[in-house]
Design a protein around this motif. Structure first.
Motif, PDB file in Angstrom:
ATOM      1  N   UNK A 160       0.811  -1.210   0.000  1.00  0.00           N
ATOM      2  CA  UNK A 160       0.000   0.000   0.000  1.00  0.00           C
ATOM      3  C   UNK A 160       0.838   1.251   0.000  1.00  0.00           C
ATOM      4  N   UNK A 161       0.164   2.385  -0.117  1.00  0.00           N
ATOM      5  CA  UNK A 161       0.818   3.697  -0.088  1.00  0.00           C
ATOM      6  C   UNK A 161       0.640   4.296   1.296  1.00  0.00           C
ATOM      7  N   UNK A 169       4.749  -5.104  -2.149  1.00  0.00           N
ATOM      8  CA  UNK A 169       3.850  -6.244  -2.225  1.00  0.00           C
ATOM      9  C   UNK A 169       2.618  -5.879  -3.061  1.00  0.00           C
ATOM     10  N   UNK A 170       2.350  -6.695  -4.082  1.00  0.00           N
ATOM     11  CA  UNK A 170       1.236  -6.422  -4.998  1.00  0.00           C
ATOM     12  C   UNK A 170       0.129  -7.449  -4.792  1.00  0.00           C
ATOM     13  N   UNK A 171      -0.909  -7.059  -4.089  1.00  0.00           N
ATOM     14  CA  UNK A 171      -2.007  -7.981  -3.787  1.00  0.00           C
ATOM     15  C   UNK A 171      -3.150  -7.805  -4.775  1.00  0.00           C
ATOM     16  N   UNK A 172      -3.963  -8.864  -4.881  1.00  0.00           N
ATOM     17  CA  UNK A 172      -5.119  -8.839  -5.770  1.00  0.00           C
ATOM     18  C   UNK A 172      -6.178  -7.862  -5.275  1.00  0.00           C
ATOM     19  N   UNK A 176      -2.962  -2.596   2.991  1.00  0.00           N
ATOM     20  CA  UNK A 176      -1.778  -1.904   3.490  1.00  0.00           C
ATOM     21  C   UNK A 176      -1.177  -2.767   4.602  1.00  0.00           C
ATOM     22  N   UNK A 177       0.134  -2.869   4.592  1.00  0.00           N
ATOM     23  CA  UNK A 177       0.847  -3.618   5.631  1.00  0.00           C
ATOM     24  C   UNK A 177       2.078  -2.820   6.011  1.00  0.00           C
ATOM     25  N   UNK A 251       0.714  -3.277  11.428  1.00  0.00           N
ATOM     26  CA  UNK A 251      -0.628  -2.756  11.150  1.00  0.00           C
ATOM     27  C   UNK A 251      -1.056  -3.271   9.776  1.00  0.00           C
ATOM     28  N   UNK A 252      -2.205  -3.924   9.735  1.00  0.00           N
ATOM     29  CA  UNK A 252      -2.765  -4.456   8.493  1.00  0.00           C
ATOM     30  C   UNK A 252      -4.120  -3.784   8.244  1.00  0.00           C
ATOM     31  N   UNK A 253      -4.394  -3.442   6.995  1.00  0.00           N
ATOM     32  CA  UNK A 253      -5.719  -2.909   6.669  1.00  0.00           C
ATOM     33  C   UNK A 253      -6.137  -3.381   5.282  1.00  0.00           C
ATOM     34  N   UNK A 254      -7.468  -3.499   5.086  1.00  0.00           N
ATOM     35  CA  UNK A 254      -7.977  -3.937   3.790  1.00  0.00           C
ATOM     36  C   UNK A 254      -9.437  -3.555   3.614  1.00  0.00           C
TER      37      UNK A 254
END
Length: 292
Positions: A160-161, A169-172, A176-177, A251-254
């Protein structure tokens, strides 16, 4: 929950928090704890579960997956990844691996030689229309993640930005991590999209987290408030103040997917019929040869 207006920003609070409970496992597995318990996945959307594991070689040999993604963070020891498309690598502390299982992944994850691998593995849901995507593996080595120096600490961005940089890291699905390290009494405001569901996991030290200043120590997980009806372009603020000379947290967010799911064994689908089909496809060899 506080709603955004034109002149104010969502200030994240710790909506719920708990400490991981660990159980001893049968060798070659050693110990396991649930950072995100598997029976609360509706609350964690798009996240399904997070496991913290200590294990040696032979614990996670060749096995299949379908319908979701994993993000594995190596905390200690060495982790060897082998997949049946020819991929093979060894990850070390601070490294991260992303896998989109998509329609059919088959791989092995194991300790190296006599190492005890210590990992965090997060399962991330896929929307129904992306469950049949190609299988993808991406390794992000610790030195590849950009680091932003802040007052009294630093922020390492894996996905993430964040903090003016973009993680590799490029997720589908949008994630953000970040890994945040703070000295004692250092304060930092971490910015996340207000519509992202998010959680923190304290790796070491102690900190007051969120607008409600919930104190959390090592092994503490905090589920954060967010604005489901907000604008994904709007940032929100997560306040963190360290109470220890060396506080480190993830910190993880989605973005929530908001679909009914059925996690069952190594698969995550939208119905039991799809789960049964996944098992049948694996039995019929559609996942390809073993990972060796």
């Amino acid at each position: 929950m506080k709603q955004n207006q034109t002149d104010e920003r969502l200030e994240r609070e710790v909506a719920d928090h708990w400490y991981v409970k660990y159980e001893e496992m049968n060798f070659p597995a050693i110990q396991k704890g649930w950072v995100l318990p598997a029976d609360r996945f509706e609350e964690f959307d798009p996240f399904i579960l997070m496991a913290e594991d200590w294990f040696k070689k032979g614990t996670f040999p060749d096995h299949p997956h379908r319908g979701f993604q994993t993000v594995t963070y190596v905390m200690d020891g060495r982790l060897e990844h082998i997949d049946n498309s020819g991929g093979r690598d060894i990850l070390e502390p601070g490294d991260m691996q992303y896998m989109n299982a998509g329609w059919a992944a088959r791989h092995a994850e194991d300790g190296v030689e006599d190492d005890i691998a210590h990992t965090l593995q997060l399962w991330v849901n896929l929307p129904q229309n992306k469950r049949n995507t190609d299988t993808i593996y991406q390794n992000v080595y610790a030195e590849q993640a950009p680091v932003v120096e802040i007052n009294g600490g630093r922020v390492k961005v894996f996905a993430g930005s964040l903090a003016g940089v973009k993680g590799p890291l490029n997720s589908i699905v949008p994630l953000t991590i970040s890994e945040i390290t703070l000295e004692k009494d250092a304060e930092y405001v971490h910015k996340l999209p207000e519509t992202h569901n998010a959680f923190v996991y304290v790796l070491s030290g102690e900190a007051a987290i969120g607008k409600n200043q919930v104190t959390m120590k090592k092994h503490g997980t905090g589920l954060l408030s967010f604005n489901k009806e907000g604008n994904k372009e709007n940032p929100s603020d997560l306040a963190i103040k360290s109470h220890h000379r060396r506080t480190k947290l993830l910190v993880y967010s989605g973005e929530p997917i908001q679909e009914k799911i059925i996690p069952y064994g190594p698969f995550v689908m939208n119905s039991m019929e799809e789960i049964k089909q996944a098992y049948q496809d694996f039995k019929n060899g559609k996942f390809g040869p073993p990972a060796v």
